[in-house]
Motif scaffolding. Structure first.
Motif, PDB file in Angstrom:
ATOM      1  N   VAL A 189       0.868  -1.173   0.000  1.00 14.38           N
ATOM      2  CA  VAL A 189       0.000   0.000   0.000  1.00 14.38           C
ATOM      3  C   VAL A 189       0.905   1.224   0.000  1.00 14.38           C
ATOM      4  O   VAL A 189       1.868   1.285   0.788  1.00 14.38           O
ATOM      5  CB  VAL A 189      -0.942   0.014   1.214  1.00 14.38           C
ATOM      6  CG1 VAL A 189      -1.760   1.306   1.242  1.00 14.38           C
ATOM      7  CG2 VAL A 189      -1.865  -1.195   1.191  1.00 14.38           C
ATOM      8  N   VAL A 190       0.614   2.181  -0.888  1.00 15.81           N
ATOM      9  CA  VAL A 190       1.449   3.379  -1.007  1.00 15.81           C
ATOM     10  C   VAL A 190       0.603   4.627  -0.752  1.00 15.81           C
ATOM     11  O   VAL A 190      -0.631   4.580  -0.767  1.00 15.81           O
ATOM     12  CB  VAL A 190       2.104   3.469  -2.405  1.00 15.81           C
ATOM     13  CG1 VAL A 190       3.018   2.275  -2.650  1.00 15.81           C
ATOM     14  CG2 VAL A 190       1.036   3.554  -3.501  1.00 15.81           C
ATOM     15  N   ASP A 191       1.304   5.760  -0.535  1.00 18.82           N
ATOM     16  CA  ASP A 191       0.598   7.024  -0.411  1.00 18.82           C
ATOM     17  C   ASP A 191       0.457   7.666  -1.787  1.00 18.82           C
ATOM     18  O   ASP A 191       0.876   7.101  -2.798  1.00 18.82           O
ATOM     19  CB  ASP A 191       1.293   7.953   0.589  1.00 18.82           C
ATOM     20  CG  ASP A 191       2.688   8.396   0.146  1.00 18.82           C
ATOM     21  OD1 ASP A 191       3.022   8.270  -1.055  1.00 18.82           O
ATOM     22  OD2 ASP A 191       3.452   8.895   1.009  1.00 18.82           O
ATOM     23  N   ARG A 192      -0.102   8.867  -1.839  1.00 20.58           N
ATOM     24  CA  ARG A 192      -0.396   9.498  -3.117  1.00 20.58           C
ATOM     25  C   ARG A 192       0.865   9.838  -3.916  1.00 20.58           C
ATOM     26  O   ARG A 192       0.808  10.044  -5.128  1.00 20.58           O
ATOM     27  CB  ARG A 192      -1.254  10.745  -2.928  1.00 20.58           C
ATOM     28  CG  ARG A 192      -0.617  11.850  -2.118  1.00 20.58           C
ATOM     29  CD  ARG A 192      -1.546  13.060  -1.980  1.00 20.58           C
ATOM     30  NE  ARG A 192      -1.785  13.681  -3.277  1.00 20.58           N
ATOM     31  CZ  ARG A 192      -2.964  13.751  -3.877  1.00 20.58           C
ATOM     32  NH1 ARG A 192      -4.038  13.231  -3.317  1.00 20.58           N
ATOM     33  NH2 ARG A 192      -3.101  14.359  -5.047  1.00 20.58           N
ATOM     34  N   ASP A 193       2.019   9.857  -3.250  1.00 14.80           N
ATOM     35  CA  ASP A 193       3.284  10.119  -3.935  1.00 14.80           C
ATOM     36  C   ASP A 193       4.043   8.838  -4.271  1.00 14.80           C
ATOM     37  O   ASP A 193       5.168   8.896  -4.782  1.00 14.80           O
ATOM     38  CB  ASP A 193       4.163  11.025  -3.080  1.00 14.80           C
ATOM     39  CG  ASP A 193       3.534  12.394  -2.856  1.00 14.80           C
ATOM     40  OD1 ASP A 193       2.997  12.954  -3.832  1.00 14.80           O
ATOM     41  OD2 ASP A 193       3.563  12.882  -1.711  1.00 14.80           O
ATOM     42  N   GLY A 194       3.455   7.694  -3.951  1.00 15.61           N
ATOM     43  CA  GLY A 194       4.088   6.421  -4.268  1.00 15.61           C
ATOM     44  C   GLY A 194       4.991   5.881  -3.189  1.00 15.61           C
ATOM     45  O   GLY A 194       5.662   4.855  -3.391  1.00 15.61           O
ATOM     46  N   ASN A 195       5.038   6.540  -2.038  1.00 17.15           N
ATOM     47  CA  ASN A 195       5.864   6.051  -0.930  1.00 17.15           C
ATOM     48  C   ASN A 195       5.174   4.872  -0.248  1.00 17.15           C
ATOM     49  O   ASN A 195       3.986   4.957   0.093  1.00 17.15           O
ATOM     50  CB  ASN A 195       6.095   7.159   0.093  1.00 17.15           C
ATOM     51  CG  ASN A 195       6.791   8.363  -0.523  1.00 17.15           C
ATOM     52  OD1 ASN A 195       7.837   8.229  -1.150  1.00 17.15           O
ATOM     53  ND2 ASN A 195       6.201   9.541  -0.359  1.00 17.15           N
ATOM     54  N   GLU A 196       5.909   3.803  -0.030  1.00 15.09           N
ATOM     55  CA  GLU A 196       5.313   2.601   0.545  1.00 15.09           C
ATOM     56  C   GLU A 196       4.940   2.820   2.012  1.00 15.09           C
ATOM     57  O   GLU A 196       5.762   3.241   2.824  1.00 15.09           O
ATOM     58  CB  GLU A 196       6.278   1.420   0.424  1.00 15.09           C
ATOM     59  CG  GLU A 196       5.649   0.098   0.851  1.00 15.09           C
ATOM     60  CD  GLU A 196       6.539  -1.095   0.551  1.00 15.09           C
ATOM     61  OE1 GLU A 196       6.394  -1.688  -0.522  1.00 15.09           O
ATOM     62  OE2 GLU A 196       7.403  -1.414   1.406  1.00 15.09           O
TER      63      GLU A 196
ATOM     64  N   TRP B 124      -1.236  -0.904  -4.258  1.00 13.79           N
ATOM     65  CA  TRP B 124      -2.562  -0.298  -4.111  1.00 13.79           C
ATOM     66  C   TRP B 124      -2.442   1.071  -3.449  1.00 13.79           C
ATOM     67  O   TRP B 124      -1.583   1.289  -2.597  1.00 13.79           O
ATOM     68  CB  TRP B 124      -3.462  -1.200  -3.253  1.00 13.79           C
ATOM     69  CG  TRP B 124      -3.632  -2.559  -3.846  1.00 13.79           C
ATOM     70  CD1 TRP B 124      -2.802  -3.638  -3.691  1.00 13.79           C
ATOM     71  CD2 TRP B 124      -4.677  -2.988  -4.711  1.00 13.79           C
ATOM     72  NE1 TRP B 124      -3.270  -4.702  -4.401  1.00 13.79           N
ATOM     73  CE2 TRP B 124      -4.413  -4.353  -5.040  1.00 13.79           C
ATOM     74  CE3 TRP B 124      -5.813  -2.366  -5.235  1.00 13.79           C
ATOM     75  CZ2 TRP B 124      -5.249  -5.082  -5.875  1.00 13.79           C
ATOM     76  CZ3 TRP B 124      -6.650  -3.100  -6.062  1.00 13.79           C
ATOM     77  CH2 TRP B 124      -6.365  -4.442  -6.377  1.00 13.79           C
ATOM     78  N   HIS B 125      -3.336   1.962  -3.852  1.00 14.77           N
ATOM     79  CA  HIS B 125      -3.450   3.257  -3.191  1.00 14.77           C
ATOM     80  C   HIS B 125      -4.916   3.554  -2.933  1.00 14.77           C
ATOM     81  O   HIS B 125      -5.764   3.416  -3.824  1.00 14.77           O
ATOM     82  CB  HIS B 125      -2.853   4.379  -4.046  1.00 14.77           C
ATOM     83  CG  HIS B 125      -3.070   5.737  -3.441  1.00 14.77           C
ATOM     84  ND1 HIS B 125      -3.933   6.665  -3.977  1.00 14.77           N
ATOM     85  CD2 HIS B 125      -2.559   6.299  -2.303  1.00 14.77           C
ATOM     86  CE1 HIS B 125      -3.932   7.744  -3.211  1.00 14.77           C
ATOM     87  NE2 HIS B 125      -3.112   7.546  -2.194  1.00 14.77           N
ATOM     88  N   TYR B 126      -5.206   3.965  -1.709  1.00 15.12           N
ATOM     89  CA  TYR B 126      -6.573   4.293  -1.306  1.00 15.12           C
ATOM     90  C   TYR B 126      -6.642   5.798  -1.078  1.00 15.12           C
ATOM     91  O   TYR B 126      -6.121   6.318  -0.090  1.00 15.12           O
ATOM     92  CB  TYR B 126      -6.960   3.506  -0.053  1.00 15.12           C
ATOM     93  CG  TYR B 126      -6.841   2.008  -0.269  1.00 15.12           C
ATOM     94  CD1 TYR B 126      -7.864   1.300  -0.883  1.00 15.12           C
ATOM     95  CD2 TYR B 126      -5.680   1.319   0.093  1.00 15.12           C
ATOM     96  CE1 TYR B 126      -7.757  -0.073  -1.112  1.00 15.12           C
ATOM     97  CE2 TYR B 126      -5.557  -0.045  -0.130  1.00 15.12           C
ATOM     98  CZ  TYR B 126      -6.601  -0.729  -0.734  1.00 15.12           C
ATOM     99  OH  TYR B 126      -6.475  -2.077  -0.970  1.00 15.12           O
ATOM    100  N   GLY B 127      -7.261   6.513  -2.029  1.00 13.15           N
ATOM    101  CA  GLY B 127      -7.341   7.959  -1.963  1.00 13.15           C
ATOM    102  C   GLY B 127      -8.545   8.434  -1.177  1.00 13.15           C
ATOM    103  O   GLY B 127      -9.278   7.646  -0.562  1.00 13.15           O
ATOM    104  N   ASP B 128      -8.769   9.721  -1.218  1.00 14.45           N
ATOM    105  CA  ASP B 128      -9.899  10.304  -0.494  1.00 14.45           C
ATOM    106  C   ASP B 128     -11.232   9.873  -1.093  1.00 14.45           C
ATOM    107  O   ASP B 128     -12.232   9.760  -0.378  1.00 14.45           O
ATOM    108  CB  ASP B 128      -9.796  11.837  -0.522  1.00 14.45           C
ATOM    109  CG  ASP B 128      -8.585  12.348   0.235  1.00 14.45           C
ATOM    110  OD1 ASP B 128      -8.129  11.642   1.156  1.00 14.45           O
ATOM    111  OD2 ASP B 128      -8.101  13.442  -0.104  1.00 14.45           O
ATOM    112  N   HIS B 129     -11.242   9.648  -2.400  1.00 11.26           N
ATOM    113  CA  HIS B 129     -12.512   9.359  -3.056  1.00 11.26           C
ATOM    114  C   HIS B 129     -12.487   8.093  -3.906  1.00 11.26           C
ATOM    115  O   HIS B 129     -13.525   7.705  -4.442  1.00 11.26           O
ATOM    116  CB  HIS B 129     -12.913  10.535  -3.965  1.00 11.26           C
ATOM    117  CG  HIS B 129     -12.921  11.851  -3.265  1.00 11.26           C
ATOM    118  ND1 HIS B 129     -13.878  12.180  -2.325  1.00 11.26           N
ATOM    119  CD2 HIS B 129     -12.083  12.912  -3.348  1.00 11.26           C
ATOM    120  CE1 HIS B 129     -13.635  13.403  -1.866  1.00 11.26           C
ATOM    121  NE2 HIS B 129     -12.548  13.863  -2.474  1.00 11.26           N
TER     122      HIS B 129
END
Length: 377
Positions: free
Chosen positions: A75-82, A199-204
């Motif tokens: 799982v990564v953040d919006r900048d691709g950091n794990e 995977w990335h789980y954003g705000d929406h």
């Protein structure tokens, strides 16, 4: 006397039913509205008693060879950091160390299709226009082909079943919407994933990419929640626009995915939904797989239930055959009685993947997927 059956739909349920009915001596025709076997789809799982069905078809080893062999997920953040990684389970397949087979949907369908050759007649790029099944045969007309008569018609044509619409009534009578929408399509392995998922789980929204076919390509998934949205599954441009609007501000590699989306050869988008019916047959027409009891991908059991349902339907037809006479009414009744409770349990599994749903333990999951007595017909 040759017994003839028409199957609408050449995906998992349709090709499985074609195989087993062919084994019983039926003359089988499969009509599929796509010009060939439909490409694409997500990584799916064959579990529990469904593995027994593949084994009885002689396809278990071939399916093993097609496994995704995914080693884990990040799982990564919006900048691709794990943010985290998991080598024990994945969002698509659950626990990694288990006897299940995870493979691509189109790879499984290709195996099932080959198993039906050369005895099954396939009619691609056509669809059923009308069915009349009040007499000794079912009279069927087609969009392009000449009218034909069949002893039985099986609707194995998915969540938005054409056969169900023609014979049982409008989809709205049977559909249970789950408020989740998802797209799946093939992309290059541009993240250089090595048997891995990210995977990335954003705000929406949600976005994921996992490697496929020995890392030579990847599958992308985009998803979001909206219980009020209804887009026709055939309106691709509306789907593109909706995904672009919702994904624009959620970061990670969404811009690349949205670019690949428009040129993907196998783009698929639909809402997550279930089909709930109190009968699966009318006259000489019967439904199988998602057309009758779609569990939704959220259950993790749609493919296994389709394999099992087709096997049980064909088996009950075999049990109800005496000499050259097939008591289809008896067979359809027994198919419903034997398989309905199993579909209800598997539909319940989808609530584990809906926000606010009741958590289901691994023990409960295993109990439900194995809660069927699978006879050797």
């Amino acid at each position: 006397m040759t017994r003839t059956v028409l199957i609408s739909g050449a995906s998992v349920a349709g090709t499985t039913a074609a195989y087993w009915l062919g084994q019983q001596g039926f003359s089988v025709t499969v009509v599929e509205r796509y010009p060939g076997l439909r490409p694409g789809g997500q990584a799916i799982d064959v579990r529990g008693p469904a593995l027994t069905v593949l084994d009885r078809m002689g396809l278990l080893a071939a399916a093993e060879e097609k496994k995704t062999r995914i080693r884990g997920a990040s799982v990564v953040d919006r900048d691709g950091n794990e943010l985290s990684r998991d080598t024990e389970s994945t969002p698509t397949g659950g626990p990694i160390d288990n006897p299940d087979i995870e493979l691509l949907r189109d790879d499984l369908v290709q195996l099932l299709y080959q198993a039906t050759q050369p005895d099954t007649e396939y009619v691609f790029d056509d669809s059923i226009s009308s069915i009349t099944s009040l007499g000794e045969t079912a009279e069927v007309t087609f969009k392009y082909g000449e009218p034909r008569n069949f002893d039985l018609v099986i609707g194995a044509d998915g969540l938005h079943s054409n056969v169900r619409e023609l014979v049982f009534g409008p989809e709205e009578r049977f559909i249970k919407r789950l408020g989740t929408h998802a797209a799946i399509f093939t992309v290059p392995n541009f993240l250089n994933l090595d048997y891995w998922q990210t995977w990335h789980y954003g705000d929406h929204s949600m976005a994921g990419v996992y490697s496929a076919r020995d890392n030579t390509e990847a599958r992308a998934m985009l998803g979001f929640l909206d219980p009020d949205l209804h887009i026709d599954y055939r309106e691709t441009e509306q789907q593109f626009a909706e995904l672009e609007r919702r994904m624009a501000d959620d970061g990670w590699v969404r811009p690349q995915l949205l670019s690949y989306m428009r040129s993907a050869p196998d783009f698929y988008f639909d809402e997550m939904a279930q089909i709930v019916m109190d009968h699966w047959s009318i006259g000489r027409v019967v439904l199988v797989g998602d057309a009758a009891y779609c569990c939704s991908p959220l259950s993790g059991q749609g493919t296994s239930v389709a394999l099992l349902g087709a096997y049980v339907l064909a088996g009950e037809l075999k049990k109800s055959t005496r000499n050259t006479f097939v008591d289809h009414g008896e067979a359809f009744t027994n198919y419903f009685r034997r398989f309905k409770p199993y579909t209800e349990g598997n539909q319940f599994l989808a609530t584990d993947n809906i926000p606010g749903g009741a958590p289901i333990s691994q023990e409960q999951f295993e109990y439900i997927i194995n809660s069927i007595d699978l006879p050797e017909y």
